[in-house]
Design an enzyme around this catalytic site. Structure first.
Site, PDB file in Angstrom:
ATOM      1  N   ARG A 164       0.838  -1.221   0.000  1.00  0.00           N
ATOM      2  CA  ARG A 164       0.000   0.000   0.000  1.00  0.00           C
ATOM      3  C   ARG A 164       0.871   1.269   0.000  1.00  0.00           C
ATOM      4  O   ARG A 164       0.578   2.240   0.677  1.00  0.00           O
ATOM      5  CB  ARG A 164      -0.936   0.035   1.218  1.00  0.00           C
ATOM      6  CG  ARG A 164      -1.949  -1.083   1.275  1.00  0.00           C
ATOM      7  CD  ARG A 164      -2.967  -0.988   0.137  1.00  0.00           C
ATOM      8  NE  ARG A 164      -4.080  -1.879   0.346  1.00  0.00           N
ATOM      9  CZ  ARG A 164      -4.114  -3.168   0.018  1.00  0.00           C
ATOM     10  NH1 ARG A 164      -3.064  -3.727  -0.577  1.00  0.00           N
ATOM     11  NH2 ARG A 164      -5.170  -3.896   0.255  1.00  0.00           N
ATOM     12  N   SER A 256     -10.193  -0.434   3.614  1.00  0.00           N
ATOM     13  CA  SER A 256      -9.436  -0.669   4.851  1.00  0.00           C
ATOM     14  C   SER A 256      -8.912   0.666   5.360  1.00  0.00           C
ATOM     15  O   SER A 256      -8.284   1.409   4.605  1.00  0.00           O
ATOM     16  CB  SER A 256      -8.233  -1.573   4.581  1.00  0.00           C
ATOM     17  OG  SER A 256      -8.642  -2.801   4.068  1.00  0.00           O
ATOM     18  N   GLU A 358      -4.336   4.027   6.334  1.00  0.00           N
ATOM     19  CA  GLU A 358      -4.106   3.863   4.899  1.00  0.00           C
ATOM     20  C   GLU A 358      -4.483   5.121   4.118  1.00  0.00           C
ATOM     21  O   GLU A 358      -3.738   5.540   3.235  1.00  0.00           O
ATOM     22  CB  GLU A 358      -4.950   2.678   4.416  1.00  0.00           C
ATOM     23  CG  GLU A 358      -4.169   1.618   3.702  1.00  0.00           C
ATOM     24  CD  GLU A 358      -5.074   0.821   2.798  1.00  0.00           C
ATOM     25  OE1 GLU A 358      -5.032   1.061   1.597  1.00  0.00           O
ATOM     26  OE2 GLU A 358      -5.819  -0.025   3.314  1.00  0.00           O
TER      27      GLU A 358
HETATM   28  N1  EPU Z   1     -10.660 -10.418  10.908  1.00  0.00           N
HETATM   29  C1  EPU Z   1     -11.305 -10.489  12.106  1.00  0.00           C
HETATM   30  N2  EPU Z   1     -12.188  -9.485  12.424  1.00  0.00           N
HETATM   31  C2  EPU Z   1     -12.457  -8.468  11.587  1.00  0.00           C
HETATM   32  C3  EPU Z   1     -11.777  -8.391  10.348  1.00  0.00           C
HETATM   33  C4  EPU Z   1     -10.883  -9.392  10.023  1.00  0.00           C
HETATM   34  O1  EPU Z   1     -11.105 -11.394  12.905  1.00  0.00           O
HETATM   35  O2  EPU Z   1     -13.271  -7.617  11.948  1.00  0.00           O
HETATM   36  C5  EPU Z   1      -9.740 -11.509  10.528  1.00  0.00           C
HETATM   37  C6  EPU Z   1     -10.358 -12.348   9.404  1.00  0.00           C
HETATM   38  O3  EPU Z   1     -11.148 -13.367   9.929  1.00  0.00           O
HETATM   39  C7  EPU Z   1      -9.146 -12.888   8.692  1.00  0.00           C
HETATM   40  C8  EPU Z   1      -8.123 -11.774   8.868  1.00  0.00           C
HETATM   41  O4  EPU Z   1      -8.566 -10.956   9.937  1.00  0.00           O
HETATM   42  O5  EPU Z   1      -8.666 -14.032   9.365  1.00  0.00           O
HETATM   43  C9  EPU Z   1      -7.916 -10.973   7.587  1.00  0.00           C
HETATM   44  O6  EPU Z   1      -9.163 -10.410   7.162  1.00  0.00           O
HETATM   45  P1  EPU Z   1      -9.534 -10.283   5.606  1.00  0.00           P
HETATM   46  O7  EPU Z   1      -9.316 -11.560   4.910  1.00  0.00           O
HETATM   47  O8  EPU Z   1     -10.889  -9.670   5.552  1.00  0.00           O
HETATM   48  O9  EPU Z   1      -8.448  -9.313   5.010  1.00  0.00           O
HETATM   49  P2  EPU Z   1      -7.798  -7.996   5.602  1.00  0.00           P
HETATM   50  O10 EPU Z   1      -6.386  -8.301   5.969  1.00  0.00           O
HETATM   51  O11 EPU Z   1      -8.668  -7.411   6.649  1.00  0.00           O
HETATM   52  C10 EPU Z   1      -6.787  -7.178   3.331  1.00  0.00           C
HETATM   53  C11 EPU Z   1      -6.748  -5.883   2.569  1.00  0.00           C
HETATM   54  C12 EPU Z   1      -8.053  -5.673   1.808  1.00  0.00           C
HETATM   55  C13 EPU Z   1      -8.211  -6.841   0.833  1.00  0.00           C
HETATM   56  C14 EPU Z   1      -8.214  -8.152   1.646  1.00  0.00           C
HETATM   57  C15 EPU Z   1      -8.207  -9.368   0.761  1.00  0.00           C
HETATM   58  C16 EPU Z   1      -5.284  -4.390   3.786  1.00  0.00           C
HETATM   59  C17 EPU Z   1      -5.161  -3.210   4.683  1.00  0.00           C
HETATM   60  N3  EPU Z   1      -6.510  -4.776   3.484  1.00  0.00           N
HETATM   61  O12 EPU Z   1      -7.804  -7.056   4.326  1.00  0.00           O
HETATM   62  O13 EPU Z   1      -7.924  -4.490   1.045  1.00  0.00           O
HETATM   63  O14 EPU Z   1      -9.402  -6.721   0.094  1.00  0.00           O
HETATM   64  O15 EPU Z   1      -7.017  -8.259   2.452  1.00  0.00           O
HETATM   65  O16 EPU Z   1      -6.973  -9.469   0.108  1.00  0.00           O
HETATM   66  O17 EPU Z   1      -4.272  -4.944   3.357  1.00  0.00           O
HETATM   67  C18 EPU Z   1      -8.343  -2.136   1.052  1.00  0.00           C
HETATM   68  O18 EPU Z   1      -7.128  -1.983   1.021  1.00  0.00           O
HETATM   69  O19 EPU Z   1      -9.138  -1.169   1.070  1.00  0.00           O
HETATM   70  C19 EPU Z   1      -8.879  -3.491   1.146  1.00  0.00           C
HETATM   71  C20 EPU Z   1     -10.181  -3.736   1.309  1.00  0.00           C
END
Ligand code: EPU
Length: 362
Positions: A164, A256, A358
């Site tokens: 990012r 995010s 971000e």
């Molecule tokens: N989780 C929780 N509680 C929550 C949110 C997440 O326990 O409220 C846990 C989920 O269960 C999972 C882990 O955290 O085990 C990761 O969550 P998720 O797969 O939803 O992905 P993320 O790391 O929260 C990132 C990117 C997203 C992208 C997704 C999929 C960043 C900051 N965010 O989210 O990007 O769509 O992975 O690749 O890297 C964005 O940048 O705007 C964005 C949406």
């Protein structure tokens, strides 16, 4: 050149925060930028480049001249032995580009379906989702220098992509080991200095699906489909995102709100000792990435609110505007930032980790 005055920005930022631009100029080509720079009144003023407004928090009316990027067009502009080279205007919507490339038979962007914002914003953030980042498909871009009006091209190395992150987010590019004074003069970053006009992507002629993410693996199992097509992955990613991320057209948000933090293996072991359930991923360089959404969630923030700013119920990493669309009322940028700081404090107190926002705060 038309300079619009006192322009409401609520519909031009995906958080739908109410704010005005004192002055706004629409940029359809490099000629529009040059006309602005040559103007004795507006040329010397500070400027703010706005793409799809999907990654900004407006904390008040915007005093710099807002440059609303509206450069259009999507074309196949070349090919190499390995890839199709597709060029898109910075003002095109990213998701429309993903859809268009698939329809033309150039897969490769499907994992990044439904990311809000414009093509021009995609390299700034090095957007990414489900195992693919922009840098994996990037060929080059054209930008225009906002001081000289000169157009220049950058390749991937020159964009200095990180998680990012890119040269467009920094005033100076930090070089490991370089002393600060030398860095300041030798490696100028491009924050506030360049406007991206066009982006070129290299889409692989021999396409291989990127399937590693748990959410995608779940879809493969559900549909008993171990070898999905690019179109299937596109449809699944759209389903997954719609199920857990709020649609900015319905509830204002900037995706995010925090980056997933990276810690050392020792720091991670310390956190696991305190909370064994912490969601973490080991990276190739020995560091560990933590899920910021999980850290925030486990501090009890899901569904919490400050004024009209809130933490989304289904994904704690996303802050939302609960009042957007209601007679122009809704969260202020101040409320969003107050909520963000309260979250940072509680995650720091519990886990000793500083979450980095971000979006760009204006
Ligand atoms: N989780 C929780 N509680 C929550 C949110 C997440 O326990 O409220 C846990 C989920 O269960 C999972 C882990 O955290 O085990 C990761 O969550 P998720 O797969 O939803 O992905 P993320 O790391 O929260 C990132 C990117 C997203 C992208 C997704 C999929 C960043 C900051 N965010 O989210 O990007 O769509 O992975 O690749 O890297 C964005 O940048 O705007 C964005 C949406």
């Amino acid at each position: 050149m038309l300079v619009e005055k006192n322009v409401p920005l609520q519909s031009l930022n995906t958080f739908h925060i109410v704010a005005k631009a004192h002055a706004l100029v629409r940029i359809g080509s490099e000629a529009d930028v040059r006309a602005l720079l040559a103007d004795p009144q507006w040329g010397p003023q500070p400027k703010l480049v706005l793409g799809g407004g999907s990654n900004v928090v407006l904390t008040g009316d915007v005093k710099p001249v807002v440059l609303k990027v509206e450069v259009k067009g999507m074309h196949l502009v070349g090919e190499t032995a390995k890839a199709w080279i597709v060029e898109a205007g910075a003002g095109e919507l990213w998701h429309e580009l993903v859809r268009w490339t698939l329809a033309q038979g150039y897969p490769g962007l499907e994992n990044m379906a439904l990311i809000p914002g414009t093509v021009g914003a995609s390299p700034v953030q090095n957007v990414g989702a489900y195992g693919v980042e922009l840098q994996d498909r990037f060929e080059s871009l054209d930008a225009i220098d906002l001081q000289t009006g000169k157009v220049f091209a950058l390749n991937a190395a020159q964009c200095a992509f990180g998680y990012r992150d890119s040269v467009f987010k920094h005033g100076t590019v930090p070089q490991p080991g370089a002393d600060a004074a030398a860095t300041e003069h030798q490696n100028l970053g491009l924050k506030d200095r360049a406007l991206i006009l066009r982006v070129r992507l290299a889409l692989p002629k021999v396409w291989k699906p990127v399937l590693g993410y748990a959410d995608i693996e779940k879809k493969m199992a559900e549909h008993a489909c171990p070898q999905p097509s690019a179109q299937q992955i596109f449809d699944w990613v759209c389903d997954i995102r719609r199920a857990k991320l709020p649609d900015p057209a319905v509830m204002g948000n900037a995706g995010s709100f925090f980056k997933n933090p990276t810690v050392t293996a020792e720091q991670c072991a310390d956190i696991i000792a305190r909370d064994p359930k912490v969601v973490h991923y080991h990276l190739d360089d020995g560091t560990v990435k933590l899920a910021a959404g999980w850290l925030i969630d486990s501090c009890g923030w899901k569904g919490k609110t400050v004024g009209q700013a809130g933490v989304y119920e289904k994904q704690a990493l996303v802050l939302v505007n609960r009042g957007s669309g209601v007679d122009g009322l809704g969260a202020t940028g101040g409320e969003v930032m107050t909520l963000a700081r309260a979250i940072q404090t509680s995650v720091y107190e519990r886990f000793g980790i500083v979450l980095e926002p971000e979006p760009v705060v204006v």
